[in-house]
Design a protein around this motif. Structure first.
Motif, short mmCIF file in Angstrom:
data_model
loop_
_atom_site.label_atom_id
_atom_site.label_comp_id
_atom_site.label_asym_id
_atom_site.label_seq_id
_atom_site.Cartn_x
_atom_site.Cartn_y
_atom_site.Cartn_z
N LYS A 135 -2.36 34.02 -7.89
CA LYS A 135 -3.67 34.71 -8.20
C LYS A 135 -3.76 36.17 -8.29
CE LYS A 135 -6.77 30.98 -6.58
NZ LYS A 135 -7.61 30.51 -5.61
N LYS A 136 -2.97 36.63 -7.27
CA LYS A 136 -2.79 38.23 -7.32
C LYS A 136 -2.06 38.67 -8.33
CE LYS A 136 -1.01 41.60 -4.06
NZ LYS A 136 -0.44 42.48 -5.21
N GLU A 137 -0.97 38.02 -8.83
CA GLU A 137 -0.36 38.64 -9.98
C GLU A 137 -1.36 38.68 -11.15
OE1 GLU A 137 3.60 37.10 -12.67
OE2 GLU A 137 3.38 36.56 -10.53
N LEU A 138 -1.97 37.43 -11.33
CA LEU A 138 -3.01 37.25 -12.37
C LEU A 138 -4.26 38.46 -12.57
CD1 LEU A 138 -4.29 35.69 -14.92
CD2 LEU A 138 -5.74 34.50 -13.10
N THR A 139 -4.69 39.14 -11.20
CA THR A 139 -5.41 39.78 -11.17
C THR A 139 -4.85 41.01 -11.51
OG1 THR A 139 -6.50 38.70 -9.33
CG2 THR A 139 -7.04 41.11 -9.42
N ASP A 140 -3.72 41.55 -11.16
CA ASP A 140 -2.91 42.52 -11.48
C ASP A 140 -2.73 42.65 -13.04
OD1 ASP A 140 -2.75 43.13 -8.82
OD2 ASP A 140 -0.86 42.84 -8.67
N ILE A 141 -2.44 41.54 -13.72
CA ILE A 141 -2.34 41.74 -14.77
C ILE A 141 -3.70 41.91 -15.99
CG2 ILE A 141 -1.55 40.06 -16.95
CD1 ILE A 141 0.58 38.83 -15.08
#
Length: 117
Positions: A65-71
């Motif tokens: 989820k954190k990676e998706l937000t960053d992307i």
């Protein structure tokens, strides 16, 4: 005098000392319930393993989820930069900086209609 039978003898020997000493393991009650105890131990191990696996999956979900937000933020930044670079005024500045003689049309475009016969 009557001698107590084996069951009474074993029941009278259950004490804290017999539990700590390990003598409780040879007690008739535990010998009768050995399969139940093995089942309880196996189910406890499976429960602990399942809990550990689910915690690992939750950690992975949080990381993704954190990676998706960053992307998403990166994509938004790139999109805004592209919008800024593709504006007509920025393109005109770029062309004039390159020394080319292109200019924006002074008349609006018009549609050429095909003649009907």
């Amino acid at each position: 005098m009557e001698q107590p039978n084996n069951k009474q003898k074993e029941a009278s020997h259950i004490s804290l000392r017999s539990i700590l000493g390990g003598e409780i393991l040879v007690h008739s009650f535990l010998r009768r319930q050995v399969y139940l105890l093995i089942l309880i131990v196996i189910l406890t191990i499976l429960y602990i393993d399942n809990r550990y696996s689910s915690q690992q999956e939750l950690i992975e979900i949080d990381r993704l989820k954190k990676e998706l937000t960053d992307i998403k933020y990166d994509a938004l930044t790139i999109s805004s930069e592209l919008t800024e670079k593709s504006r007509q005024s920025r393109i005109e500045e770029y062309i004039s900086a390159e020394g080319r003689q292109l200019q924006t049309a002074a008349t609006p475009p018009f549609l050429i209609k095909e003649k009907e016969e």
